[in-house]
Design a protein around this motif. Structure first.
Motif, short mmCIF file in Angstrom:
data_model
loop_
_atom_site.label_atom_id
_atom_site.label_comp_id
_atom_site.label_asym_id
_atom_site.label_seq_id
_atom_site.Cartn_x
_atom_site.Cartn_y
_atom_site.Cartn_z
N VAL A 48 0.82 -1.21 0.00
CA VAL A 48 0.00 0.00 0.00
C VAL A 48 0.86 1.26 0.00
CG1 VAL A 48 -1.99 -1.11 1.07
CG2 VAL A 48 -0.27 -0.05 2.52
N ALA A 49 2.07 1.16 0.55
CA ALA A 49 2.93 2.34 0.58
C ALA A 49 4.36 1.91 0.89
CB ALA A 49 2.47 3.34 1.63
N CYS A 50 5.31 2.70 0.43
CA CYS A 50 6.69 2.48 0.82
C CYS A 50 7.40 3.82 0.90
CB CYS A 50 7.41 1.53 -0.12
SG CYS A 50 7.77 2.17 -1.78
N ILE A 51 8.47 3.84 1.67
CA ILE A 51 9.25 5.06 1.84
C ILE A 51 10.72 4.70 1.72
CG2 ILE A 51 9.24 4.83 4.38
CD1 ILE A 51 9.13 7.93 4.48
N ALA A 52 11.44 5.48 0.95
CA ALA A 52 12.85 5.21 0.72
C ALA A 52 13.67 5.49 1.99
CB ALA A 52 13.36 6.07 -0.43
N SER A 53 14.88 4.95 2.02
CA SER A 53 15.73 5.08 3.19
C SER A 53 16.01 6.53 3.55
CB SER A 53 17.05 4.32 2.98
OG SER A 53 17.71 4.81 1.81
N ALA A 61 -0.07 2.86 -3.38
CA ALA A 61 -1.00 2.18 -4.28
C ALA A 61 -2.11 3.15 -4.66
CB ALA A 61 -1.60 0.95 -3.59
N ASP A 62 -2.61 3.02 -5.88
CA ASP A 62 -3.65 3.94 -6.34
C ASP A 62 -4.86 3.93 -5.41
OD1 ASP A 62 -3.12 3.30 -9.90
OD2 ASP A 62 -2.13 4.68 -8.51
N SER A 63 -5.14 2.78 -4.82
CA SER A 63 -6.34 2.64 -3.99
C SER A 63 -6.27 3.43 -2.69
CB SER A 63 -6.59 1.17 -3.67
OG SER A 63 -5.47 0.62 -3.01
N PHE A 68 -3.85 7.66 2.69
CA PHE A 68 -2.82 7.09 3.55
C PHE A 68 -1.54 7.92 3.43
CE2 PHE A 68 -4.24 2.32 3.68
CZ PHE A 68 -5.51 2.73 4.00
N THR A 69 -0.80 8.00 4.52
CA THR A 69 0.48 8.67 4.53
C THR A 69 1.50 7.83 5.28
OG1 THR A 69 -0.59 10.85 4.54
CG2 THR A 69 1.74 10.76 5.15
N ILE A 70 2.60 7.52 4.61
CA ILE A 70 3.69 6.77 5.25
C ILE A 70 4.75 7.74 5.71
CG2 ILE A 70 4.90 6.38 3.05
CD1 ILE A 70 5.75 3.63 4.14
N SER A 71 5.32 7.46 6.86
CA SER A 71 6.39 8.32 7.38
C SER A 71 7.34 7.47 8.21
CB SER A 71 5.81 9.47 8.21
OG SER A 71 5.11 8.98 9.33
#
Length: 126
Positions: A48-53, A61-63, A68-71
């Motif tokens: 659903v989401a990823c965050i780089a190092s 994801a488009d859905s 959603f917010t990843i941190s």
């Protein structure tokens, strides 16, 4: 021993919010890409989401875009997934995962992640 522990799941009504946490122990998150995945019954695990190092690049994801917010907080070795305006189709077990391969960007496939948490259940229902 490297370990990830998710928390923050639960039962919420449609339109509600949850904040998932993913705490690392036995290693630091600084140089790792982090992904959040979910798996509904009888469905494949999907990212659903990823965050780089570096923390500067994220993918969704488009859905879940716009909801959603990843941190991440490397000082706390913890990653988060803020989920707003939840829908019944967001129901599933949510997993965080870590990829310590030095890629340019965070990966979208489960097999590219080496360390996984045990999962936390999210149920969206009225």
């Amino acid at each position: 021993q490297s370990q990830l522990v998710e928390s923050g799941g639960g039962l919420v009504q449609p339109g509600g919010s949850l904040r998932l946490s993913c705490a690392a122990s036995g290693f630091v998150l600084d140089y790792s890409h982090i992904g959040w995945f979910r798996q509904a019954p009888e469905k494949e695990r999907e990212e659903v989401a990823c965050i780089a190092s570096s923390g500067g690049r994220t993918q969704y994801a488009d859905s879940v875009k716009g909801r959603f917010t990843i941190s991440r907080d490397n000082a706390k070795d913890t990653a988060y997934l803020q989920m707003n305006n939840l829908k019944p189709e967001d129901t599933g077990t949510y997993y965080c995962a870590v990829d310590r391969v030095p890629r340019i960007d965070c990966a979208s496939n489960p097999w590219e992640y080496q360390t996984w948490g045990q999962g936390t259940q999210v149920t969206v229902s009225s």
